[in-house]
Each structure stands twice: as C-alpha cells, then as structure tokens.
Write a protein that holds these residues in place. Structure first.
Motif, PDB file in Angstrom:
ATOM      1  N   ILE A 181       0.840  -1.212   0.000  1.00  0.00           N
ATOM      2  CA  ILE A 181       0.000   0.000   0.000  1.00  0.00           C
ATOM      3  C   ILE A 181       0.866   1.250   0.000  1.00  0.00           C
ATOM      4  CG2 ILE A 181      -1.629   1.326   1.373  1.00  0.00           C
ATOM      5  CD1 ILE A 181      -2.911  -1.384   2.182  1.00  0.00           C
ATOM      6  N   GLN A 182       1.927   1.218   0.851  1.00  0.00           N
ATOM      7  CA  GLN A 182       2.820   2.407   0.878  1.00  0.00           C
ATOM      8  C   GLN A 182       3.517   2.602  -0.467  1.00  0.00           C
ATOM      9  OE1 GLN A 182       5.497   1.781   4.144  1.00  0.00           O
ATOM     10  NE2 GLN A 182       3.906   2.124   5.735  1.00  0.00           N
ATOM     11  N   SER A 183       3.938   1.445  -1.032  1.00  0.00           N
ATOM     12  CA  SER A 183       4.579   1.558  -2.349  1.00  0.00           C
ATOM     13  C   SER A 183       3.617   2.106  -3.380  1.00  0.00           C
ATOM     14  CB  SER A 183       5.102   0.183  -2.757  1.00  0.00           C
ATOM     15  OG  SER A 183       5.623   0.254  -4.075  1.00  0.00           O
ATOM     16  N   LEU A 184       2.364   1.616  -3.327  1.00  0.00           N
ATOM     17  CA  LEU A 184       1.380   2.104  -4.289  1.00  0.00           C
ATOM     18  C   LEU A 184       1.032   3.579  -4.046  1.00  0.00           C
ATOM     19  CD1 LEU A 184      -0.996  -0.982  -4.456  1.00  0.00           C
ATOM     20  CD2 LEU A 184       0.571  -0.171  -6.230  1.00  0.00           C
ATOM     21  N   GLU A 185       0.985   3.949  -2.752  1.00  0.00           N
ATOM     22  CA  GLU A 185       0.693   5.368  -2.462  1.00  0.00           C
ATOM     23  C   GLU A 185       1.810   6.260  -2.979  1.00  0.00           C
ATOM     24  OE1 GLU A 185       0.100   5.567   1.711  1.00  0.00           O
ATOM     25  OE2 GLU A 185      -1.984   4.885   1.625  1.00  0.00           O
ATOM     26  N   LYS A 186       3.069   5.776  -2.791  1.00  0.00           N
ATOM     27  CA  LYS A 186       4.186   6.578  -3.336  1.00  0.00           C
ATOM     28  C   LYS A 186       4.069   6.704  -4.846  1.00  0.00           C
ATOM     29  CE  LYS A 186       7.533   5.490   0.293  1.00  0.00           C
ATOM     30  NZ  LYS A 186       8.825   4.827   0.610  1.00  0.00           N
ATOM     31  N   LYS A 187       3.764   5.567  -5.481  1.00  0.00           N
ATOM     32  CA  LYS A 187       3.580   5.622  -6.936  1.00  0.00           C
ATOM     33  C   LYS A 187       2.442   6.548  -7.313  1.00  0.00           C
ATOM     34  CE  LYS A 187       5.353   1.100  -8.331  1.00  0.00           C
ATOM     35  NZ  LYS A 187       5.019  -0.181  -8.990  1.00  0.00           N
ATOM     36  N   CYS A 188       1.382   6.472  -6.511  1.00  0.00           N
ATOM     37  CA  CYS A 188       0.216   7.328  -6.813  1.00  0.00           C
ATOM     38  C   CYS A 188       0.590   8.810  -6.694  1.00  0.00           C
ATOM     39  CB  CYS A 188      -0.935   6.966  -5.886  1.00  0.00           C
ATOM     40  SG  CYS A 188      -2.449   7.890  -6.237  1.00  0.00           S
ATOM     41  N   LEU A 189       1.362   9.125  -5.606  1.00  0.00           N
ATOM     42  CA  LEU A 189       1.784  10.521  -5.447  1.00  0.00           C
ATOM     43  C   LEU A 189       2.685  10.968  -6.595  1.00  0.00           C
ATOM     44  CD1 LEU A 189       2.520  10.555  -1.587  1.00  0.00           C
ATOM     45  CD2 LEU A 189       0.614  11.671  -2.778  1.00  0.00           C
ATOM     46  N   ALA A 190       3.592  10.055  -6.941  1.00  0.00           N
ATOM     47  CA  ALA A 190       4.487  10.401  -8.066  1.00  0.00           C
ATOM     48  C   ALA A 190       3.694  10.596  -9.354  1.00  0.00           C
ATOM     49  CB  ALA A 190       5.543   9.306  -8.231  1.00  0.00           C
ATOM     50  N   GLN A 191       2.703   9.713  -9.549  1.00  0.00           N
ATOM     51  CA  GLN A 191       1.893   9.831 -10.759  1.00  0.00           C
ATOM     52  C   GLN A 191       1.067  11.121 -10.735  1.00  0.00           C
ATOM     53  OE1 GLN A 191       1.889   8.004 -13.461  1.00  0.00           O
ATOM     54  NE2 GLN A 191       3.505   6.657 -12.662  1.00  0.00           N
ATOM     55  N   GLN A 192       0.568  11.450  -9.504  1.00  0.00           N
ATOM     56  CA  GLN A 192      -0.206  12.706  -9.411  1.00  0.00           C
ATOM     57  C   GLN A 192       0.672  13.934  -9.701  1.00  0.00           C
ATOM     58  OE1 GLN A 192      -2.018  12.668  -5.553  1.00  0.00           O
ATOM     59  NE2 GLN A 192      -3.692  11.277  -6.167  1.00  0.00           N
ATOM     60  N   GLU A 193       1.911  13.905  -9.152  1.00  0.00           N
ATOM     61  CA  GLU A 193       2.826  15.030  -9.446  1.00  0.00           C
ATOM     62  C   GLU A 193       3.130  15.108 -10.932  1.00  0.00           C
ATOM     63  OE1 GLU A 193       6.210  14.406  -7.060  1.00  0.00           O
ATOM     64  OE2 GLU A 193       5.228  14.985  -5.157  1.00  0.00           O
ATOM     65  N   GLU A 194       3.378  13.879 -11.489  1.00  0.00           N
ATOM     66  CA  GLU A 194       3.653  13.879 -12.937  1.00  0.00           C
ATOM     67  C   GLU A 194       2.444  14.350 -13.718  1.00  0.00           C
ATOM     68  OE1 GLU A 194       5.339  10.783 -16.339  1.00  0.00           O
ATOM     69  OE2 GLU A 194       5.003  10.108 -14.262  1.00  0.00           O
ATOM     70  N   LEU A 195       1.243  13.954 -13.222  1.00  0.00           N
ATOM     71  CA  LEU A 195       0.017  14.385 -13.897  1.00  0.00           C
ATOM     72  C   LEU A 195      -0.151  15.900 -13.792  1.00  0.00           C
ATOM     73  CD1 LEU A 195      -2.604  13.656 -15.353  1.00  0.00           C
ATOM     74  CD2 LEU A 195      -3.672  13.305 -13.090  1.00  0.00           C
ATOM     75  N   THR A 196       0.182  16.431 -12.600  1.00  0.00           N
ATOM     76  CA  THR A 196       0.098  17.894 -12.435  1.00  0.00           C
ATOM     77  C   THR A 196       1.060  18.619 -13.380  1.00  0.00           C
ATOM     78  OG1 THR A 196      -0.489  17.597 -10.111  1.00  0.00           O
ATOM     79  CG2 THR A 196       0.281  19.782 -10.791  1.00  0.00           C
ATOM     80  N   GLU A 197       2.281  18.078 -13.456  1.00  0.00           N
ATOM     81  CA  GLU A 197       3.265  18.680 -14.365  1.00  0.00           C
ATOM     82  C   GLU A 197       2.786  18.603 -15.813  1.00  0.00           C
ATOM     83  OE1 GLU A 197       6.654  20.694 -15.442  1.00  0.00           O
ATOM     84  OE2 GLU A 197       5.855  20.288 -13.423  1.00  0.00           O
TER      85      GLU A 197
END
Length: 558
Positions: free
Chosen positions: A84-100
């Motif tokens: 879950i933590q790994s997926l949350e990190k990925k999710c955050l990274a994906q959200q940042e990438e999505l924001t960019e």
C-alpha cells in the motif's frame, strides 16, 4: 487566360500545403508527447481504480477471517501495508507527474493559441497578397495589351518611315532650290540697289554743287550788304575775318576763354545768331555772344541738380535742351532764359537729348532706355528698351531715331513701332558720339578704339574709317561734328588738339594751342587737356571746342 488562372491557384494551394507541413512538423513531438501523457494518465487512473477495488476486497477478506492464525495474519498485514505504501508513493508520483503534465498541457495550449493567431495573421496577409497579385495580374494583362498596341504602332511607323524619308528628301531638295533662287534674287537686288545708289549719289552731288554755289553767292551778297561793326559779317571786329561762304577749315585760335567752374562737357552754336551754348559739371548751361570778336556772357541757365552732359538748340534757336546727370532733361527759352520743362523718369544719368520735330524730344540714358517726350503734356509717351547704356543719339525726322551704345552697337528706332528695327550696326568699341549730315544720308560715329567711322545710311554700312597716330578719344562722351557743308568733320583729341578730316579720307589739319602757358590748360607732360566736344558754326568754317580745363576755344581762319 483560364489556364493561367488555374495555374496560379494550384501554385498557391501547393504552397499552402507545404507551409502547413512546415508549421505542423515543428510541434509534432510536443503533440505526440502530450498524447503519451494522456495515455499514461488514463492508464494510471485505471490502475488506481483497480488498487482501490483490490484494497476493498482485502479489507473484506480480513474482516471475514477475524483474528485467524496470528503469524500468518501479521505477515500478510505487513506485506499489504508495504504494498500500500509503495502504491501510495507511486500514486503521489503519478499525481505530481500528472500535475506537471497538466501544466505543460496549458503551456502547449497557450502556444497553440498564439500560433493560431499568427496563422490567422499570416492567412490575412496571404489574402491581401493574393488580392494584390490579382491586381498585378490584371495590370500585367492591360500592360501587355498596351505593349501589343505600341508594337503595332511601331510597326506602322517603321512601315511609313521610308515614305516619310522620301518626302523629307524631296522637301530638302525643294528648299535648296528655293534658297539658291533666293540667293540669286538677293544678288540681283543688291546689284540693282548699288546701281540706284550710284545714280542717286551722282544726282545728289550735282544738286549739292548747285546748292553750294547758290548759297555761296547769296552769302557773299548778304555780306556785302551788311554794314557796321556788329554781326558776324560786319567790319571792325575780329569776327570780320570769318569766311562765311568758303568751304575751308579753321587755321588757328581766334580767342579762348573760361566758361565754367568745372569740366565743360558740351558745346553748341545757335542756328540763327553768333551765340555759343556750353554745359559743364557746375550744373549750368551758359550762353556766350562771340559775334563781336570777343566773348560776352548772354546768360546762365540754372535748374539742374548735377552736371550737364549735352546741349541742343531747336531749329528756330528759341529753345535750348540739356541732359544732365540728375536723371532728368530740361528745356529753357533763350529769350527770357526761363526754365520751361523738366522731364524726369530715367533711373540713370541722361547722356543725350535731341528735339524730335517741334512738339517732341527724345532722351538716351545710362539706364539702357530711350524715352520719347511730349512737350505739350510734359509726359513720356514711349519707352524703348535698348539693353545697353546710350551715350549719344540723333534724329533724322519726326519719327526716326539713331542711338549709339556702350555695347558697341548703333541701333535704329521708329517711334511708330515699339521695338528696334533690327538693323543694328556693330562697331569695334563703345560708341561715344554720333552726328548726322544735313541730308540725313551719312552718319558720323566716334568710337572708343580711337577711330571715327563714316556710315552710309542708304546702305547701312561703314564706307570709311578715319584714324591717326596722334588722335586719341579723350572720354566716353567725346563729341564729333560735321562741317556746315558736310565735306569735313572735326573731333577733339585727348592731348587738347582738334583734328579736321575731309570725308573723302585725308587728315587736313590738326589745330593746337601752341601759345598758351596756362597751368590749367597744359599739364606737366606739355599736352593740353582733353577736348570733350566740338561744334561748327552753321554758316561758316568757324569752330568751337570745349575741354576739361574749363575753357572754350573759338577756331577761325587766320
């Protein structure tokens, strides 16, 4: 024309397609990268959704199991939390990438909007250029049509040129023939005129000889009839020795006297009595009675504001005319010595003035004009523009004027016309004076190159030129004069002597004052003051001369 229109439209469409390819190729990578970002974002949303579903399933399965085997459950929980933590990190990274990516998408959208605006402007400019191109094409068509017309006209001119050249050659041949015929006719005319002039000259010579003999006999009888010491022909005075009936010339000085307070510029005999009029730089015209063998003042005519340049009696001797440096001319009556007329209008000094008939007079000035004046109205009736300063003039009748000018030309005028007659006679120097013979056939012209020219007015040419080694013209207004019979003339020289020529050529006499020792009369070199004017007595060989030494000299037979 239809093919040409379709061609340029295809060219424009091809160019637009090429331009579209060039413009879109620049942003192909951006568009592809943007598409990949959209695809990645969609994939990440799908994975997130699957993870949420998986989490719900796991939570539900964990609740069903309740507190199952402890160690297995703890291990499973630890593994699940790590994932879950790994997926949350990925999710955050994906959200940042999505924001960019959203941010970059906005920038790309703004760039696309800017490029669309530029594209719109380029399309507008392209439309304007297309319209200008259409106008240029239409203008090109009209110019081609005009060029075709010009070519057709040029072809027509080339076709007509040989014919026109033939006509021009024929006209030139006719012109040459007419010129040859004209030259022949002019030669015959000049030959006939010369013959007529010779015949007229012979007849005039005969008439003059008869008239001369008649005048001599009448004068001789009149002299015998006159008695007493008074008058030019009376006995007892020095003037008794004057030879009225002869055609001779003076041999020496009868007497000399001071006449003005400055240089003397003009002298003239009265036509009816033994009176001499002189004009000088002292602004006066003076009358002198020399009929009694001595000089007696008859009066002083005043009114001029500057020096006098010429004096002239009318035909009756009742009026005297003078030209002066104050731009005016004046007329006095001799009997009462009153100023009758003052004629102003010139813008330069007036050098000569002569009566023109009984009611008019003419003046010549340094302002390059001649003016005709009406004495009754005291007004200028005509101004003639000569183009050069007038030094002297003569009148042949009530309508003809001859003037001598600074530009070395003699001009002929008619008061009935506005301009010069066009028969100008050029000289070798500027003209100082003119004198006309009584029969108005010969004109005497004094020139500044120390020559005197005799002109035949019937032929309008110079018939004889007079010069002498010792003769020098003393000033720009030096006056010469014909003798009463017009067989001789006199001219004053710069050395104070008076030269007398026969009109047939030879120099007959040089009159000099060898007795005078007056310092005003002789300068240090031993030569006399320059003689400015001479005048013959109208009925004798007596001569009057004036000079720059303020004196008047009466020359007579010894």
């Amino acid at each position: 024309m239809a093919t040409a229109g379709s061609n340029w439209r295809d060219v424009i469409a091809t160019r637009l397609r090429e331009r579209n390819q060039e413009e879109t190729a620049r942003f192909a990578d951006i568009i592809a990268f943007n598409n990949r970002l959209f695809d990645t974002a969609t994939k990440l949303r799908q994975e997130n959704l699957e993870l949420k579903i998986d989490k719900k399933i796991r939570d539900s399965s964990a609740g069903l199991v309740g507190g199952g085997a402890g160690s297995d459950h703890l291990q499973l929980t630890a593994i699940t939390n790590a994932q879950i933590q790994s997926l949350e990190k990925k999710c955050l990274a994906q959200q940042e990438e999505l924001t960019e990516l959203h941010k970059r998408k906005g920038e790309h959208s703004q760039m696309i909007i800017t490029l669309n605006q530029k594209l719109t402007e380029c399309q507008r400019a392209l439309g304007e250029k297309e319209r200008a191109l259409v106008e240029q094409c239409s203008m090109n068509v009209s110019l081609r049509e005009e060029l075709d017309k010009l070519r057709a006209a040029h072809t027509t001119v080339l076709d007509e040129q040989p014919f026109l050249q033939l006509r021009a050659n024929a006209a030139e041949e006719k012109l040459r023939a007419v010129q040859d015929e004209n030259n022949k006719l002019l030669g015959l005319l000049m030959e006939y005129k010369s013959r007529d002039a010779e015949v007229m000259n012979r007849e005039n010579d005969k008439f003059l000889k008869l008239k001369k003999a008649q005048i001599e006999s009448e004068l001789a009888g009149a002299i015998r009839d006159i008695a007493g010491p008074s008058g030019l022909g009376g006995g007892g005075g020095a003037m008794d020795r004057f030879d009225f009936g002869s055609d001779g010339f003076p041999e020496g000085i009868e007497f000399k006297f001071d006449v003005h307070d400055g240089e003397v510029n003009a002298v003239r005999w009265s036509p009816v009595e033994g009176v001499v009029a002189t004009g000088g730089a002292d602004r006066k015209v003076k009358l002198w009675d020399v009929s009694k063998g001595k000089w007696e003042p008859r009066g002083s005519l005043v009114g001029s504001n500057q020096g006098i340049n010429s004096v002239e009696f009318d035909s009756t001797g009742s009026h005297i005319l003078a030209a002066s440096n104050d731009f005016a001319s004046r007329v006095w009556s001799v009997a009462d010595q009153r100023l009758r007329h003052t004629l102003t209008g010139h813008s330069g000094k007036v050098m000569a003035a002569k009566f023109l008939g009984s009611a008019f007079l003419v003046t010549g000035s340094h302002d390059r004009t001649l003016k005709v004046w009406d004495l009754k109205n005291r007004s200028c009736t005509e101004t003639k523009f000569a183009g050069s300063s007038c030094n002297d003039l003569v009148t042949t009748d009530s309508s003809s004027i001859i003037s001598g000018h600074f530009d070395k030309k003699i001009r002929f005028w008619d008061t009935r016309t506005a301009d010069c007659t066009g028969n100008d006679i050029p000289m070798q120097g500027k003209i100082t004076s003119l004198d006309l013979s009584k029969d108005s056939k010969f004109l005497l012209c004094c020139v500044r190159d120390d020559t005197i020219n005799l002109l035949d007015l019937r032929q309008n040419k110079i018939v004889r030129t007079f010069r002498s080694d010792n003769f020098k013209v003393g000033c720009d207004w030096s006056r010469v004069a014909f003798s009463p019979t017009c067989q001789r003339f006199a001219a004053g020289s710069a050395d104070g002597s008076v030269f007398v020529w026969n009109i047939n050529g030879p120099l007959e006499s040089v009159l000099k004052d060898t007795k005078s020792t007056d310092s005003h009369w002789f300068i240090r070199s031993g030569n006399g003051a320059a003689v400015t004017a001479v005048s013959w007595h109208p009925f004798s060989s007596v001569l009057a001369s004036v000079d720059r030494a303020k004196k008047c000299t009466i020359w007579a037979n010894a």
